[in-house]
Design a protein around this motif. Structure first.
Motif, PDB file in Angstrom:
ATOM      1  N   ASP A 165       3.133  -4.550 -10.036  1.00 38.21           N
ATOM      2  CA  ASP A 165       2.866  -4.719  -8.597  1.00 38.21           C
ATOM      3  C   ASP A 165       3.942  -5.621  -7.992  1.00 38.21           C
ATOM      4  OD1 ASP A 165       1.597  -4.401  -6.172  1.00 38.21           O
ATOM      5  OD2 ASP A 165       0.155  -6.019  -6.503  1.00 38.21           O
ATOM      6  N   ALA A 166       5.201  -5.269  -8.285  1.00 39.35           N
ATOM      7  CA  ALA A 166       6.323  -6.131  -7.943  1.00 39.35           C
ATOM      8  C   ALA A 166       6.921  -5.864  -6.568  1.00 39.35           C
ATOM      9  CB  ALA A 166       7.424  -5.982  -9.003  1.00 39.35           C
ATOM     10  N   ILE A 167       6.570  -4.724  -5.951  1.00 42.16           N
ATOM     11  CA  ILE A 167       7.146  -4.370  -4.650  1.00 42.16           C
ATOM     12  C   ILE A 167       6.084  -4.501  -3.564  1.00 42.16           C
ATOM     13  CG2 ILE A 167       8.269  -2.576  -3.289  1.00 42.16           C
ATOM     14  CD1 ILE A 167       9.450  -1.437  -5.821  1.00 42.16           C
ATOM     15  N   ASN A 168       6.435  -5.182  -2.485  1.00 40.05           N
ATOM     16  CA  ASN A 168       5.519  -5.361  -1.358  1.00 40.05           C
ATOM     17  C   ASN A 168       5.160  -4.033  -0.705  1.00 40.05           C
ATOM     18  OD1 ASN A 168       4.890  -8.167  -0.956  1.00 40.05           O
ATOM     19  ND2 ASN A 168       7.012  -8.516  -0.324  1.00 40.05           N
ATOM     20  N   GLU A 169       4.015  -3.994  -0.042  1.00 42.48           N
ATOM     21  CA  GLU A 169       3.681  -2.836   0.770  1.00 42.48           C
ATOM     22  C   GLU A 169       4.769  -2.634   1.823  1.00 42.48           C
ATOM     23  OE1 GLU A 169      -0.182  -2.658   2.447  1.00 42.48           O
ATOM     24  OE2 GLU A 169      -1.183  -2.450   0.505  1.00 42.48           O
ATOM     25  N   TRP A 170       5.082  -1.369   2.088  1.00 40.37           N
ATOM     26  CA  TRP A 170       6.149  -0.974   3.006  1.00 40.37           C
ATOM     27  C   TRP A 170       7.536  -1.337   2.461  1.00 40.37           C
ATOM     28  CZ3 TRP A 170       4.387   2.508   6.084  1.00 40.37           C
ATOM     29  CH2 TRP A 170       3.065   2.432   6.537  1.00 40.37           C
ATOM     30  N   GLY A 171       7.602  -1.634   1.153  1.00 40.02           N
ATOM     31  CA  GLY A 171       8.896  -1.840   0.530  1.00 40.02           C
ATOM     32  C   GLY A 171       9.686  -0.538   0.502  1.00 40.02           C
ATOM     33  N   SER A 172      10.983  -0.646   0.209  1.00 40.12           N
ATOM     34  CA  SER A 172      11.861   0.517   0.267  1.00 40.12           C
ATOM     35  C   SER A 172      12.756   0.587  -0.963  1.00 40.12           C
ATOM     36  CB  SER A 172      12.736   0.440   1.527  1.00 40.12           C
ATOM     37  OG  SER A 172      13.695   1.471   1.554  1.00 40.12           O
TER      38      SER A 172
END
Length: 274
Positions: free
Chosen positions: A137-144
């Motif tokens: 779960d290393a990437i934030n929501e709305w990450g790219s």
């Protein structure tokens, strides 16, 4: 001119070898736009390149990682969050290698061990990166996440040999994983299909110089250079493109939509028909 498009955002940038590489330009632009990030590459590539210069210029830490190794990638995403102080907002996948091309082996005579190595390094590495990031779960929501590709995934370019098939797989992974990561975490995943670009890697392909000139003559705007590709990637990392995902985006001066140009016809001695 900077616009603070990435102010407060954290990222991971792979593949910066030297100042000619697209990843290098992306790092410079991301830094200008206010991002903080870590740089990573395979240990052997780091010995060949100048990544320490880029790290000093952008105030970034370097975390070596073999993108084919899940343990290395787990360390990369874990340590990146520690270094940057939170989850990741953007990732650039700029990783490509074909042993068959390096050894000038024709496509029809491909060495399959080399072929599989190319798949692992250049395409499967994206799946492994995304899988590790999802589990942690290393990437934030709305990450790219943006991966660099080339139009040989859609059309035949004989000199591109097995990399054409490999890039097609890379683009498919971006679409497939893009669906699952989008549903679960709103993470968007896209590929950018760039013009022929005078990088260290690109210039190693047989006939690259002639094809660069041909593409430049076909594209209405001419070939897109590495710096303009970096600008495009930055927009995809930003919040301005939050609803763009699972796309293969052509950044090629219009080459991909142009059948033939008057310039090329004139070079071939074809007269314009009234």
């Amino acid at each position: 001119m900077a616009y603070n498009l990435l102010k407060g955002k954290r990222g991971i940038i792979t593949g910066a070898l030297d100042e000619n590489s697209i990843a290098w330009k992306v790092a410079e632009k991301a830094h200008e736009e206010g991002a903080t990030f870590v740089l990573t590459n395979a240990p052997i590539a780091m010995r060949m390149g100048e990544i320490k210069v880029l790290a000093e210029k952008t105030g970034s830490e370097i975390i070596p990682a073999d993108a084919t190794n899940v343990d290395d990638l787990t360390n990369l995403f874990t340590k990146s969050q520690e270094v940057l102080g939170g989850k990741i907002d953007f990732v650039l996948h700029s990783i490509g290698m074909s042993v068959n091309i390096r050894k000038k082996i024709p496509y029809t005579e491909s060495n399959y061990d080399y072929f599989m190595k190319g798949i692992d390094v250049s395409a499967m590495s994206l799946h492994k990166m995304l899988s590790v990031a999802r589990k942690l779960d290393a990437i934030n929501e709305w990450g790219s996440v943006v991966a660099l590709t080339y139009m040989a995934a859609q059309r035949t370019y004989p000199f591109y040999t097995d990399m054409a098939d490999i890039k097609a797989m890379l683009e498919s992974i971006a679409r497939s994983f893009g669906y699952h990561y989008g549903v679960e975490k709103k993470v968007r995943i896209n590929t950018v299909s760039q013009s022929p670009t005078k990088t260290t890697a690109g210039s190693g392909i047989k006939g690259f110089g002639d094809f660069f000139d041909f593409a430049n003559a076909i594209a209405p705007l001419g070939n897109a250079d590495a710096e303009s590709c970096a600008n495009y990637c930055v927009t995809l990392f930003s919040d301005l493109t939050k609803m763009v995902t699972m796309q293969n985006l052509f950044h090629d001066g219009g080459y991909s939509s142009t059948g033939i140009s008057m310039d090329v016809m004139e070079r071939l001695g074809v007269e314009e028909q009234s």
